[in-house]
Design a protein around this motif. Structure first.
Motif, PDB file in Angstrom:
ATOM      1  N   ILE A   1       0.835  -1.205   0.000  1.00 16.42           N
ATOM      2  CA  ILE A   1       0.000   0.000   0.000  1.00 16.42           C
ATOM      3  C   ILE A   1       0.869   1.254   0.000  1.00 16.42           C
ATOM      4  O   ILE A   1       0.586   2.231  -0.708  1.00 16.42           O
ATOM      5  CB  ILE A   1      -0.964  -0.018   1.205  1.00 16.42           C
ATOM      6  N   TRP A   2       1.961   1.251   0.772  1.00 16.98           N
ATOM      7  CA  TRP A   2       2.862   2.404   0.810  1.00 16.98           C
ATOM      8  C   TRP A   2       3.507   2.626  -0.559  1.00 16.98           C
ATOM      9  O   TRP A   2       3.570   3.754  -1.053  1.00 16.98           O
ATOM     10  CB  TRP A   2       3.940   2.199   1.874  1.00 16.98           C
ATOM     11  N   THR A   3       3.969   1.549  -1.197  1.00 20.36           N
ATOM     12  CA  THR A   3       4.599   1.655  -2.511  1.00 20.36           C
ATOM     13  C   THR A   3       3.607   2.180  -3.546  1.00 20.36           C
ATOM     14  O   THR A   3       3.951   3.031  -4.365  1.00 20.36           O
ATOM     15  CB  THR A   3       5.153   0.279  -2.945  1.00 20.36           C
ATOM     16  N   ALA A   4       2.383   1.692  -3.511  1.00 20.71           N
ATOM     17  CA  ALA A   4       1.359   2.153  -4.448  1.00 20.71           C
ATOM     18  C   ALA A   4       1.052   3.635  -4.241  1.00 20.71           C
ATOM     19  O   ALA A   4       0.872   4.372  -5.214  1.00 20.71           O
ATOM     20  CB  ALA A   4       0.093   1.324  -4.297  1.00 20.71           C
ATOM     21  N   SER A   5       1.021   4.088  -3.000  1.00 20.80           N
ATOM     22  CA  SER A   5       0.724   5.496  -2.754  1.00 20.80           C
ATOM     23  C   SER A   5       1.873   6.398  -3.214  1.00 20.80           C
ATOM     24  O   SER A   5       1.644   7.459  -3.793  1.00 20.80           O
ATOM     25  CB  SER A   5       0.416   5.735  -1.271  1.00 20.80           C
ATOM     26  N   VAL A   6       3.115   5.966  -2.997  1.00 20.21           N
ATOM     27  CA  VAL A   6       4.261   6.745  -3.447  1.00 20.21           C
ATOM     28  C   VAL A   6       4.305   6.780  -4.980  1.00 20.21           C
ATOM     29  O   VAL A   6       4.557   7.831  -5.582  1.00 20.21           O
ATOM     30  CB  VAL A   6       5.580   6.182  -2.870  1.00 20.21           C
TER      31      VAL A   6
ATOM     32  N   SER B   1       1.747   6.469  -7.075  1.00 24.06           N
ATOM     33  CA  SER B   1       0.665   7.312  -7.590  1.00 24.06           C
ATOM     34  C   SER B   1       0.979   8.789  -7.388  1.00 24.06           C
ATOM     35  O   SER B   1       0.658   9.623  -8.249  1.00 24.06           O
ATOM     36  CB  SER B   1      -0.669   6.947  -6.941  1.00 24.06           C
ATOM     37  N   LEU B   2       1.620   9.135  -6.297  1.00 23.58           N
ATOM     38  CA  LEU B   2       2.029  10.518  -6.085  1.00 23.58           C
ATOM     39  C   LEU B   2       3.071  10.942  -7.116  1.00 23.58           C
ATOM     40  O   LEU B   2       3.024  12.061  -7.639  1.00 23.58           O
ATOM     41  CB  LEU B   2       2.588  10.690  -4.673  1.00 23.58           C
TER      42      LEU B   2
END
Length: 55
Positions: A28-33, A35-36
């Motif tokens: 989830i952290w990797t996906a959020s970074v 997408s940012l």
């Protein structure tokens, strides 16, 4: 009795292995970074297309 169902869900989640819970956190952290980063690149692309440059 939604509280009892919630407690059962929490207890079921705690039974999962630690590596699996940490794996989801990392995913989830990797996906959020990521997408940012994509959002920032799109803004930069639009700003460059509009004639705004960083130097």
């Amino acid at each position: 009795m939604a509280g009892k169902d919630y407690l059962n869900d929490v207890q079921a989640c705690e039974k999962k292995p630690l590596w699996q819970r940490i794996g989801w956190l990392v995913l989830i952290w990797t996906a959020s970074v990521a997408s940012l980063a994509v959002f920032a690149m799109l803004i930069r692309l639009f700003m460059t297309a509009a004639g705004m440059k960083s130097h």
